[in-house]
Scaffold this active site. Structure first.
Site, PDB file in Angstrom:
ATOM      1  N   THR A   1      24.817  43.140  20.490  1.00  0.00           N
ATOM      2  CA  THR A   1      25.811  42.912  21.538  1.00  0.00           C
ATOM      3  C   THR A   1      25.821  44.037  22.564  1.00  0.00           C
ATOM      4  OG1 THR A   1      27.231  41.635  20.051  1.00  0.00           O
ATOM      5  CG2 THR A   1      28.270  42.584  22.003  1.00  0.00           C
TER       6      THR A   1
ATOM      7  N   THR B   1      32.659  54.860  26.157  1.00  0.00           N
ATOM      8  CA  THR B   1      33.591  55.573  25.288  1.00  0.00           C
ATOM      9  C   THR B   1      33.231  57.042  25.166  1.00  0.00           C
ATOM     10  OG1 THR B   1      34.338  55.741  22.972  1.00  0.00           O
ATOM     11  CG2 THR B   1      32.173  54.792  23.346  1.00  0.00           C
ATOM     12  N   ASP B   2      34.226  57.873  24.893  1.00  0.00           N
ATOM     13  CA  ASP B   2      33.959  59.288  24.650  1.00  0.00           C
ATOM     14  C   ASP B   2      33.188  59.513  23.353  1.00  0.00           C
ATOM     15  OD1 ASP B   2      36.010  58.690  22.860  1.00  0.00           O
ATOM     16  OD2 ASP B   2      37.352  60.296  23.530  1.00  0.00           O
ATOM     17  N   GLU B   3      33.135  58.500  22.488  1.00  0.00           N
ATOM     18  CA  GLU B   3      32.443  58.665  21.208  1.00  0.00           C
ATOM     19  C   GLU B   3      30.939  58.868  21.356  1.00  0.00           C
ATOM     20  OE1 GLU B   3      33.668  56.305  17.855  1.00  0.00           O
ATOM     21  OE2 GLU B   3      35.468  55.651  18.914  1.00  0.00           O
TER      22      GLU B   3
ATOM     23  N   TYR C   1      28.247  52.415  15.918  1.00  0.00           N
ATOM     24  CA  TYR C   1      28.974  51.963  17.109  1.00  0.00           C
ATOM     25  C   TYR C   1      28.693  52.870  18.296  1.00  0.00           C
ATOM     26  CZ  TYR C   1      32.768  51.962  20.482  1.00  0.00           C
ATOM     27  OH  TYR C   1      33.483  51.995  21.657  1.00  0.00           O
TER      28      TYR C   1
ATOM     29  N   LYS D   1      26.684  52.217  21.908  1.00  0.00           N
ATOM     30  CA  LYS D   1      27.279  52.420  23.235  1.00  0.00           C
ATOM     31  C   LYS D   1      26.471  53.435  24.043  1.00  0.00           C
ATOM     32  CE  LYS D   1      30.434  50.935  24.901  1.00  0.00           C
ATOM     33  NZ  LYS D   1      30.579  49.732  25.769  1.00  0.00           N
TER      34      LYS D   1
END
Length: 328
Positions: A100, A125-127, A150, A154
């Protein structure tokens, strides 16, 4: 009439963004491409589903036919929220996240490039930056060092977006936000999990020692920032969007329990999550200086209103948790 394609517009942040934009810009047209997966809640569109300038196309960003239907609407810009976003799920099923978040983003980018869209805003995202120690902040120049499937997916999508700008001159912008919260968030996330469990006097699992720190951003402030990036953000740039509200998980849970008048004894420490980043904190000074954005909703104010909303949302929570919202 300007048309914007929003992906993932039945999700928590995407639906708030659509509602915000339709209220702010009466002449704007929104096309929503959303597959209505488990976290894509049709109830989230209740406030705008009958708006004359809104259209929902049920489709998957990994499906080229579905994407073609969306771009047949002659959109001028894209705001790409659609993603698999839960770390725990990525640990147990990483392939879906790559499919995805990376492949889906690639297919969307290529369709947008072929359609000649004027702006593509990729919500990240900051991740992707990994984990911080006790001091310092992530800036737009921080290296990408994701620690979960995840965040790795990203980061992969971010790099794909960057490559389209560098290779094709495609007008793409990336935003990286800190942890969002607010009403209508899917109950798998920390804040709604704590609220829904506390309302039922159930134990609240807390990973490890509970000292993992997150920077919290109210969804309304995030939508304001994305609007500015869509209108004024410079292609090829990255904009960090942070709330400057750092708090460790234990303190956050205790704040919510206090707002609900519940005992801290509901907290139950459980083994830590695999690859659990210790601290996230964003330096949002670039978007402050260049676009004039600053968060308006403080953490205490935002948590109070969020807890109040969930306290009155018993039927909503029931439909979500039982899966009975899937009426489409």
């Amino acid at each position: 009439m300007i048309s914007v394609l929003v992906t993932g517009g039945l999700g928590f942040i995407g639906s708030y963004f659509i509602e915000y934009m339709l209220n702010k810009y009466p002449s704007l047209r929104i096309v929503n491409l959303d597959a209505a997966t488990y976290a894509g809640n049709p109830d989230n569109a209740a406030a705008f589903k009958n708006h004359p300038h809104y259209r929902w196309i049920r489709g998957d960003i990994t499906n080229e036919t579905d994407i073609a239907k969306a771009f047949a609407e002659k959109v001028d810009a894209v705001v790409h929220f659609a993603a698999e976003s839960h770390v725990d799920r990525s640990i147990s099923a990483p392939e879906q996240f790559v499919r995805t978040n990376v492949l889906g983003t690639l297919k969307l980018l290529e369709a947008a490039r072929q359609a000649g869209v004027k702006k593509f805003v990729h919500i990240s995202t900051d991740e992707v930056y990994g984990s911080l120690q006790a001091e310092g902040f992530f800036t737009e120049d921080s290296p990408l060092a994701p620690n979960s499937p995840y965040s790795a997916s990203k980061a992969g999508s971010d790099l794909m977006v960057r490559s389209f700008f560098q290779t094709y001159g495609f007008p793409a912008v990336i935003t990286r936000c800190s942890n969002n919260y607010g009403p209508r968030q899917f109950p798998e996330k920390l804040i709604p999990t704590v609220i829904s469990r506390a309302l039922k006097n159930e134990e609240i699992p807390l990973y490890g020692d509970g000292m993992n720190v997150r920077d919290w951003l109210h969804v309304h402030d995030h939508c304001r920032a994305v609007d500015l990036v869509l209108r004024l953000g410079k292609p090829g740039e990255v904009y960090n969007i942070g709330g400057h509200h750092e708090v460790n998980n234990r303190t956050l849970v205790e704040m919510i329990l206090d707002l609900l008048g519940k005992s801290h004894s509901l907290i139950k420490q459980v083994p830590d999550r695999l690859g659990h980043d210790r601290r996230y904190a964003i330096d949002p000074s670039k978007i402050y200086a260049e676009l004039g954005w600053k968060p308006e909703i403080g953490l205490k104010e935002g948590l109070t209103s969020t807890v109040a909303w969930y306290s009155q949302a018993g039927e909503w929570l029931y439909r979500i948790e039982s899966g009975k919202y899937r009426f489409i």
